[in-house]
Design an enzyme around this catalytic site. Sequence first.
Site, PDB file in Angstrom:
ATOM      1  N   SER A   1      23.201  51.767  27.333  1.00 25.86           N
ATOM      2  CA  SER A   1      22.858  53.070  27.988  1.00 25.86           C
ATOM      3  C   SER A   1      21.774  53.154  28.991  1.00 25.86           C
ATOM      4  O   SER A   1      21.169  54.199  29.416  1.00 25.86           O
ATOM      5  CB  SER A   1      21.634  53.796  26.848  1.00 25.86           C
ATOM      6  OG  SER A   1      22.374  54.591  25.914  1.00 25.86           O
TER       7      SER A   1
ATOM      8  N   SER B   1      22.843  56.684  27.751  1.00 21.26           N
ATOM      9  CA  SER B   1      22.185  57.903  27.165  1.00 21.26           C
ATOM     10  C   SER B   1      20.749  58.781  28.049  1.00 21.26           C
ATOM     11  O   SER B   1      20.440  59.067  27.742  1.00 21.26           O
ATOM     12  CB  SER B   1      21.314  57.450  25.577  1.00 21.26           C
ATOM     13  OG  SER B   1      20.616  56.666  25.656  1.00 21.26           O
TER      14      SER B   1
ATOM     15  N   LYS C   1      11.877  57.513  30.174  1.00 23.01           N
ATOM     16  CA  LYS C   1      12.802  57.795  29.807  1.00 23.01           C
ATOM     17  C   LYS C   1      11.925  58.136  27.876  1.00 23.01           C
ATOM     18  O   LYS C   1      11.359  58.394  27.611  1.00 23.01           O
ATOM     19  CB  LYS C   1      14.051  56.886  28.468  1.00 23.01           C
ATOM     20  CG  LYS C   1      15.132  57.569  27.909  1.00 23.01           C
ATOM     21  CD  LYS C   1      16.006  56.129  27.562  1.00 23.01           C
ATOM     22  CE  LYS C   1      16.958  56.667  26.854  1.00 23.01           C
ATOM     23  NZ  LYS C   1      18.450  55.763  26.935  1.00 23.01           N
TER      24      LYS C   1
HETATM   25  N1  GLN Z   1      27.001  55.119  24.028  1.00 21.14           N
HETATM   26  C1  GLN Z   1      26.353  53.460  23.228  1.00 21.14           C
HETATM   27  C2  GLN Z   1      26.335  54.788  21.571  1.00 21.14           C
HETATM   28  O1  GLN Z   1      25.777  55.722  21.652  1.00 21.14           O
HETATM   29  C3  GLN Z   1      25.023  53.277  24.002  1.00 21.14           C
HETATM   30  C4  GLN Z   1      23.652  53.757  23.890  1.00 21.14           C
HETATM   31  C5  GLN Z   1      22.677  53.579  24.156  1.00 21.14           C
HETATM   32  O2  GLN Z   1      22.582  52.078  24.401  1.00 21.14           O
HETATM   33  N2  GLN Z   1      21.530  53.979  23.600  1.00 21.14           N
HETATM   34  O3  GLN Z   1      25.560  54.009  21.054  1.00 21.14           O
END
Ligand code: GLN
Length: 479
Positions: A178, A154, A79
């Site tokens: 994410s 994400s 990532k």
């Molecule tokens: N969807 C969550 C956020 O927007 C989690 C994101 C993540 O785990 N990096 O913060």
Amino acid sequence: MNLYSLPAHSLLVLLERGEVSSEEILSSFLKRVEEVEPELNAFITLFREDSLSQAREIDRLRIKGGKLGRLAGIPIAVKDNICVQGKRTTCGSRILSDFTSPYDATVVKRVKNEGAIILVKTNMDEFAMGSSNENSFFGPVKNPFDPERVPGGSSGGSAAAVCAGEVPMALGSDTGGSVRLPASFCGVVGLKPTYGTVSRFGLVAFASSLDQIGPITRDVEDCALLLGVIGGYDPQDSTSIDRPLPHFSSNLRRGIKGLRLGLPQEFFPSGIDPPVKEALNRAIDQLSSAGAEIEEVSLPHTDKAIATYYIIADAEASSNLARYDGTRYGHRAQEAVDLLDMYNRTRDEGFGDEVKRRIMLGTYVLSSGYYDAYYLQAQKARTLIRRDFEDAFSMCDLILTPTSPTPAFKLGEKIDDPLLMYLSDIFTVTANLAGLPSISIPCGKTEDGLPIGMQIIGPPFADGEILRLAYAYEQLSSE
Ligand code: GLN
């Protein structure tokens, strides 16, 4: 059978038997990339030539009988918020679009030491803020099952890449879901380890008390393999836990007879999509027939989870992202009249809307006058959420829930309604708030063929037990 559709552990067997070379494996994945990548947009930076020459190098070493690591010759995706030395790390943001990492993250060092080949840095929501991968400066990632749908975020690029056979395994990061949400939307396996199990050194910080790096793989065996490589104490991360790592892979087959599985009623609300509910019920029946005991448990503060998470995560983000001001990293605005103007313009030009929203919310909840009302309250709620789990784990060994209330939604469906988007994380954020290990594994499909994910949450350091249950379910569901 195409090489690109095999998990890493199967590729490793073929490599050991001398039936394929690493170069052949790389070529198969690269060919697949050419076929699917123009539509998916899962990649930010591809290292085609570098990867091929590393594969040839490993092939030569294998022929010579040299010492090879546990992932020798296996391509892997990283990532783009995890640093790889000498390569750019963009975090899906304009502000870091030209930033080159001066060092390797610990996880990257560890996969490299085991002979893995970093094929690509994957697309992601900007600074890992999002649930759909629509917040990337490099454009949205598409779901391989249906290009009109999101892959989840994400770590959407990592999950889509594994799902589509562009790589056999990937690394993602999970602050509030994410790794698990995109794994669930793309029908692959994604694990968020116990906080402190995997080093955060070299992971660009979003919310430091919640962030963990985790594997995204085609099956549970690969997940155990990759966690065994990246996990374990690292003195360069002050939150890393100095504790021996269990041997995850050899414990997978110990069975689940007598294992007590808790179903928290709060995670099966009436609003949940019927196909998700049906898939989970089927899985629960299968696990119970295989000897697991099913218990009802309660996590009464679950309704506070989204508010708690978005206050704490944004507060930490506002502080972590203060360093992007055009002075030391990445983009710098050109037409500034003085220093303050340079900071302002840099941040205005460099960050996208969602990141700006988080910085403003985070700054607000930390400001004097509001700190007690929001941030302090959220910390208290976090403690209550953690205690809920402690109570629940006195009644059961592991907890079973859906990963998400719905399968993958359509691109554009939630992007203009941040609150609706945040609610996609309702089942995943509590594990981060409590620091617990949690996995998402495929659990059937909807009538339209969209994958559904099942989440298993364990007490601290039960990463191995989670993998064991996940493996058992994977075997049952493939029978
Ligand atoms: N969807 C969550 C956020 O927007 C989690 C994101 C993540 O785990 N990096 O913060």
